[in-house]
Design an enzyme around this catalytic site. Structure first.
Site, PDB file in Angstrom:
ATOM      1  N   GLU A  87      -0.292  -2.125  -8.451  1.00 58.30           N
ATOM      2  CA  GLU A  87      -0.999  -2.636  -9.475  1.00 58.30           C
ATOM      3  C   GLU A  87      -0.982  -1.590 -10.566  1.00 58.30           C
ATOM      4  O   GLU A  87      -0.954  -2.155 -11.837  1.00 58.30           O
ATOM      5  CB  GLU A  87      -2.481  -2.792  -9.290  1.00 58.30           C
ATOM      6  CG  GLU A  87      -3.481  -3.452 -10.154  1.00 58.30           C
ATOM      7  CD  GLU A  87      -4.801  -3.702  -9.665  1.00 58.30           C
ATOM      8  OE1 GLU A  87      -5.826  -3.515 -10.391  1.00 58.30           O
ATOM      9  OE2 GLU A  87      -5.009  -3.939  -8.283  1.00 58.30           O
ATOM     10  N   ASP A  88      -0.824  -0.342 -10.302  1.00 53.31           N
ATOM     11  CA  ASP A  88      -0.989   0.617 -11.390  1.00 53.31           C
ATOM     12  C   ASP A  88       0.087   1.347 -11.765  1.00 53.31           C
ATOM     13  O   ASP A  88       0.162   2.487 -12.375  1.00 53.31           O
ATOM     14  CB  ASP A  88      -2.201   1.758 -11.237  1.00 53.31           C
ATOM     15  CG  ASP A  88      -3.562   0.650 -11.262  1.00 53.31           C
ATOM     16  OD1 ASP A  88      -3.832  -0.097 -12.307  1.00 53.31           O
ATOM     17  OD2 ASP A  88      -4.310   1.262 -10.572  1.00 53.31           O
TER      18      ASP A  88
END
Length: 729
Positions: A87-88
């Protein structure tokens, strides 16, 4: 708030503490894969920092510590360390699968939220992320265990965010994640999530109630210690082995009870409680007898969740008694195994040494998940999905029986229709009546605990649209919608086809001469894939036949004005300019719009449009109780938005519940004066059912927008003696 996210603790120290914790609990386990996951995640997150200023890697490590405390397996712990890398960072899920295997990749993917690029609105993003999480949970329950640990640590460190984000995340925690923990039987996790969610979603109410409970803590602890000693002595005399602990009810649980029952803190009977943990079911009932022999039980407060466990497999005996000095308190009695299940829930069965992977068919805790996955596939609208999901997650249950003695667990206030659909879809569809405890009752009757329900059916019968406003379960609602959908669509297609043919004759357009390419383009321009869909949209009133046929008519015919349509009395004023509309339909003009009387949405509230044949577009607040019932067909939903700001005011109906004391009315009206809010009507009365000490003030006021209403309600709740302020819809 737990001060566990301190920047003084280094990332390496946190990992060493994690390894040390695991080596003590699992001396024979090879932790090499965990170290590899840590090194990989640390390398990716090393230049990232949280809003608090601490290194980002602290968060995955804290999440993994929570999972380690739950004694979960190595795959779950690896997922905890890796849960944010997709996600990051720029890493893809395929890289996780290649390095750490399919199980870890599946769990990481299930926890990963959808990117902002994929989904347009926040609502759609949230709905699709929850859908994705649910589907991943079916294959592996460890997905949600990691997600809950992730949310718990985020809530513990929420103080560094802006108040707006705190409020939004706190509310989401109360509506989604705490209820999921409840459904999984994870009482300890649920309790902390609820208190933290309440603290940030409504900080003033949390502060006020915490202060009241804290003021009583010293005397409460003394009382509980006295009762504990008495119980230990009494049980010892009867040779019942037991551990006895005292507890003060959690702040959010107290808040819920006060709001739900509109009572004062002094009327919450179970704010003080004792828990007796003994060695067998036999001794649980023996201990209950000892307690009732010592103190008088409060009628209606004895609950046997051992004989009939809750759907999340929670088991205990509950009783409330009147102690010395007339002080009421609650006692819970359970075995050691029941206590472990009540605290840890499904996580108790997912210890690393048990080596389970997927969801077993006989796991009762997961029955609700299978049902959710079943109906979520039928819901196209994200708003509808989320509202139903939130309502379905967190309901008190009612236990009913078939004539043959089978237990059917339903949400409280469910009806015989819900009961029928819980047995089988066909029984629900053909239900024409019901007997409860041998007596014929209306189908809208609310079922109670212990009711024996017999469903009367008739072949060929079909569900009624009116049932949508009666049923409480999503299963029943979706099955009814499916039938009504098909019927309504057939009717809409017929109406749309006739209206198109009629308008074609009026404009002199011969439909049979329109080329296939031109017709397909017209169909596509109106968001339809085939002519049947276009007919349905016309039949629902989404747009007019004239709009569709204009491109095929001659210039003279195009200039001909469209026949006037009667304007409903409740339609919003307009003078033909979009800029003068309070509400407008996105991307469309010349549609009649009116605010629905059932909820009277105000500026700033999320709203949704629903096409009503012959009346135009009814605009509801998305929180309106009727929205779930009305929007049984996604084709009739239409996007609407607030237009000009202006100085418009909106009527709002409030009920204020307060202690009956002099001056309360003056304080309430002073708040309205300060906010420059006009009072349309006001009526005050006492509630004799609560001993005459509770007053209700029914008021109708005018507000400019949602923020002004929130300020008014918040100021009223801060007044001494106010028990609840609710907006009536």
């Amino acid at each position: 708030m737990t001060a566990e996210g301190s920047a003084t603790v280094s990332v390496d120290q946190l990992y060493e503490e994690l390894e040390s914790k695991l080596r003590q609990a699992r001396p024979n386990e090879d932790l090499t894969p965990l170290k590899e996951a840590f090194d990989f995640a640390h390398g990716l997150h090393k230049d990232q920092f949280r809003d608090s200023g601490e290194p980002y890697m602290v968060h995955p490590l804290r999440v993994t510590h929570i999972l380690a405390d739950m004694q979960l397996d190595l795959v779950t712990l690896e997922t905890g360390l890796l849960h944010d890398v997709v996600e990051d960072t720029s890493i893809k899920i395929e890289e996780i699968r290649k390095r750490f295997g399919d199980e870890v990749a599946h769990c990481v993917d299930g926890v990963t939220k959808l990117s902002k690029v994929q989904i347009y609105s926040r609502e759609e993003r949230q709905a699709e992320s929850v859908r994705k999480m649910l589907l991943a949970m079916v294959g592996d329950i460890r997905v949600i265990l990691v997600k809950l640990a992730d949310r718990l640590h985020n809530m513990r460190t929420l103080g560094s965010l802006s108040p707006e984000r705190q409020q939004r995340i706190g509310q989401e925690t109360l509506e989604i994640y705490a209820p999921i923990a409840h459904r999984l039987g994870m009482g300890k996790m649920r309790g902390e999530l609820e208190d933290l969610g309440f603290r940030y979603s409504d900080p003033e109410a949390w502060e006020d109630l915490s202060r009241q409970i804290e003021a009583k803590r010293l005397s409460s602890n003394e009382f509980l210690q006295q009762m504990r000693q008495t119980i230990v002595v009494k049980l010892s005399r009867e040779h019942i082995p037991a551990q006895v602990e005292g507890r003060i009810k959690r702040v959010y649980s107290v808040h819920q009870k006060i709001r739900r029952q509109r009572i004062g803190l002094e009327q919450v009977y179970d704010i003080l409680g004792l828990r007796i943990v003994t060695d067998s079911v036999k001794n649980c009932y023996a201990a209950l007898g000892v307690i009732h022999n010592e103190w008088h039980p409060i009628p209606g407060r004895i609950k046997d969740f051992i004989a009939i466990p809750r759907p999340n497999l929670y088991q205990s005996l509950h009783t409330s008694v009147i102690g010395p000095g007339g002080v009421p308190f609650e006692i819970q009695i359970r075995t050691e195994e029941m206590h472990r299940i009540a605290e840890e829930g499904i996580a108790a069965h997912w210890k690393y040494k048990e080596g389970k992977r997927g969801m077993t068919q006989d796991d009762q805790r997961m029955a609700w998940l299978r049902q959710l996955v079943e109906w979520q596939r039928e819901m196209r609208d994200p708003g509808d999905f989320m509202s139903t999901f939130k309502v379905d997650l967190y309901r008190e249950e009612v236990y009913c029986f078939t004539p043959r003695g089978k237990v059917i667990v339903l949400p409280r206030d469910s009806t015989p229709i819900d009961f029928a659909y819980a047995i089988h879809t066909d029984i629900g569809h053909t239900c024409v009546g019901a007997k409860v405890n041998g007596r014929i009752v209306p189908l809208r009757t609310a079922l109670r605990n212990g009711d024996v329900v017999e469903i009367l059916t008739q072949a060929g019968h079909a569900p009624s649209k009116d049932w949508l406003s009666v049923v409480k379960t999503s299963r029943a609602r979706n099955k009814i919608r499916h039938v009504i959908n098909a019927t309504e669509r057939e009717r809409a297609i017929e109406i749309g086809q006739k209206s198109l043919e009629k308008e074609a004759r009026r404009l002199g357009v011969t439909l049979s001469r329109v080329s296939k390419e031109d017709l397909e383009k017209a169909i596509s321009d109106y968001g339809c894939s085939k002519l049947e869909d276009l007919h349905a949209s016309l039949g629902y009133g989404k747009f007019s036949a004239r709009q569709v046929l204009q491109r095929f008519a001659s210039p003279a015919q195009q200039a001909e004005p469209e026949p006037e349509v009667a304007k409903p009395a409740e339609a919003l004023p307009r003078d033909g300019k979009d800029s003068d509309l309070v509400i407008r339909v996105k991307g469309m003009a010349d549609l009649l719009i009116y605010r629905a009387g059932c909820c009277n949405p105000i500026r700033g509230e999320p709203i949704v449009g629903y096409i009503t044949r012959g009346k135009g577009v009814g605009v509801h607040a998305t929180t309106c109780p009727n929205v779930t019932s009305l929007l049984y067909d996604a084709d009739r939903k239409i996007d609407v938005e607030w237009a000009r700001a202006g100085g418009d005011t909106f009527p709002v109906h409030l009920n204020v519940y307060a202690e009956d004391r002099p001056g309360i009315l003056n304080q309430l009206t002073s708040i309205l004066t300060h906010e420059d809010s006009n009072i349309r009507s006001l009526e005050a009365s006492t509630d004799d059912r609560r001993g005459g000490d509770c007053a209700m003030v029914d008021m109708r006021i005018e507000v400019r927008d949602k923020k002004q209403l929130e300020r008014i309600m918040s100021a009223m709740r801060r007044l001494s003696g106010i028990r609840d302020v609710e907006r009536v819809q």
